[in-house]
Scaffold this active site. Sequence first.
Site, PDB file in Angstrom:
ATOM      1  N   GLU A   1     -23.579  48.656  81.690  1.00 58.10           N
ATOM      2  CA  GLU A   1     -23.727  47.295  81.004  1.00 58.10           C
ATOM      3  C   GLU A   1     -22.387  46.474  81.724  1.00 58.10           C
ATOM      4  O   GLU A   1     -21.350  46.743  81.935  1.00 58.10           O
ATOM      5  CB  GLU A   1     -23.265  47.223  79.521  1.00 58.10           C
ATOM      6  CG  GLU A   1     -23.530  45.930  78.868  1.00 58.10           C
ATOM      7  CD  GLU A   1     -24.460  45.331  79.178  1.00 58.10           C
ATOM      8  OE1 GLU A   1     -25.653  45.900  78.844  1.00 58.10           O
ATOM      9  OE2 GLU A   1     -24.776  44.299  79.769  1.00 58.10           O
TER      10      GLU A   1
ATOM     11  N   LYS B   1     -20.078  51.001  87.713  1.00 57.50           N
ATOM     12  CA  LYS B   1     -19.537  50.389  86.483  1.00 57.50           C
ATOM     13  C   LYS B   1     -17.819  50.320  86.494  1.00 57.50           C
ATOM     14  O   LYS B   1     -17.278  49.233  86.457  1.00 57.50           O
ATOM     15  CB  LYS B   1     -19.917  50.988  85.355  1.00 57.50           C
ATOM     16  CG  LYS B   1     -19.397  50.605  84.109  1.00 57.50           C
ATOM     17  CD  LYS B   1     -19.559  49.418  83.527  1.00 57.50           C
ATOM     18  CE  LYS B   1     -18.809  48.929  82.542  1.00 57.50           C
ATOM     19  NZ  LYS B   1     -19.210  47.904  81.855  1.00 57.50           N
TER      20      LYS B   1
ATOM     21  N   CYS C   1     -12.184  47.290  77.064  1.00 58.15           N
ATOM     22  CA  CYS C   1     -13.023  47.766  78.464  1.00 58.15           C
ATOM     23  C   CYS C   1     -11.859  48.090  79.559  1.00 58.15           C
ATOM     24  O   CYS C   1     -11.811  49.207  79.872  1.00 58.15           O
ATOM     25  CB  CYS C   1     -13.870  46.733  78.814  1.00 58.15           C
ATOM     26  SG  CYS C   1     -15.200  46.737  77.514  1.00 58.15           S
TER      27      CYS C   1
ATOM     28  N   ARG D   1      -8.385  44.505  70.087  1.00 57.66           N
ATOM     29  CA  ARG D   1      -8.205  45.589  70.974  1.00 57.66           C
ATOM     30  C   ARG D   1      -7.160  45.403  71.860  1.00 57.66           C
ATOM     31  O   ARG D   1      -7.748  44.740  72.771  1.00 57.66           O
ATOM     32  CB  ARG D   1      -9.320  46.570  71.202  1.00 57.66           C
ATOM     33  CG  ARG D   1     -10.076  47.222  69.878  1.00 57.66           C
ATOM     34  CD  ARG D   1     -11.171  48.002  70.078  1.00 57.66           C
ATOM     35  NE  ARG D   1     -12.285  46.917  70.166  1.00 57.66           N
ATOM     36  CZ  ARG D   1     -13.631  47.357  70.460  1.00 57.66           C
ATOM     37  NH1 ARG D   1     -13.806  48.665  70.654  1.00 57.66           N
ATOM     38  NH2 ARG D   1     -14.512  46.450  70.483  1.00 57.66           N
TER      39      ARG D   1
END
Length: 402
Positions: free
Chosen positions: A152, A205, A261, A329
Amino acid sequence: MSNIAIIGTGYVGLVTGVVLSEIGNTVTCIDIDENKVRILQRGQSPIYEPGLDELMVKNIDAKRLFFTTNHKEALANSNIIFIAVGTPQSESGAADLTYIKQAAKDIALNIVKDTIVVVKSTVPVGTNDLVESIIKEHLITNRKVDVVSNPEFLREGHAIQDTFYGDRIVIGAENNEAGNTIKKLFKPLNLPIVQTNRRSAEMIKYAANAFLAVKISYINEIANLCEAMDANVLDVAEGMGLDHRIGRAFLNPGLGYGGSCFPKDTEAIAYLGREYCAPLTIVENAIKANFRQREIFLQKVLNYFDGNLEGKIIGMLGLSFKPNTDDLREAPSVYLIEELEKRGAIVKAYDPVVKHLPQCVEHFDEVINNSNIVLLVTEWEEFKSLEIPANKLFDGRYFLKK
Ligand code: UGA
């Protein structure tokens, strides 16, 4: 059209489910949390994401989008199952695959027809192979299962836009037929598709996220040098970015990258580099530079007060790790609040969306008028028009600086 199940209703799973239902598929999103599922069934997103609630309501009403805690039934009824569970960072820096492994087992124990399993979660190279072997080991029917990697690339706060108008879709498959089925599934989005083997897809990714993180750390270090040498980093970024080989995106200096991420994925790929004796020294240093960026900012505040923050009232504009999200986060704000309060400062913070921290005040006026200094920590658009005296402003995002 396909019957799709999605395991995990976090950021990636929920947005994927909503978008796949919007393009005509029947989608059931599975989560173990009953309370969360009840909220989702009402068409309310538990995360703040512009445009998501509207699309949820539309597709729930059209009977294409469902939410359930009954994974048995949802998995049995689907011919494509997406795994979109979290892969948090473990102590060593490596990605923790506990939820992935559990999802693979659940699939093996519940499917009743031939199924394609699509791994959407960000996972270390080789994880799709692992998912396949766990499924094969626990499969209770003699059904055919193919595992396809489909990482993604959506950003929080732009998730819907990124999914409909993303730069590319990556599909990693060992079996061409399975790869083509997933290609067909995404065809309505009309985006460029890169089809590779599974390991390359997994690597794309991590390599992409790590590259963007490196780009941010690079411009942050250039910003520090610009400041020392009286150059304007925004002009420098502009001048660099017009070179097509470089590009302007992700050259915004600031307090370093946060969120769920980049911090986790840079650690995970750096860990892989160490494990496989192909060290990623550039990524390792980008991680260090990223943390240093917050320390440098804190040091500027300390210098301003000659090292004594006792009783000082420090205003903070923005708390989320970036605008258009309520996500805290790895947010620089969390680090700064802790460090400032540890030294005796009183922090008053305003964020357009984050309201639950004890430091939060109702209105940004309170932050600006009732504090000794103001730290601009997140570049929310609504801060753009604020008038803050230059001698009081510490602009961590180069947002109000001319
Ligand atoms: C990031 C990637 O951009 C997505 O492509 C990817 O799908 C996602 O991670 C993921 O792996 O799931 P996200 O973390 O939502 O998306 O947010 P970004 O917009 O990429 O920002 C990440 C951090 O970098 C933020 O803290 C932001 O403030 C910082 N940043 C970004 C900068 O400091 N400067 C920039 O120029 C750009």
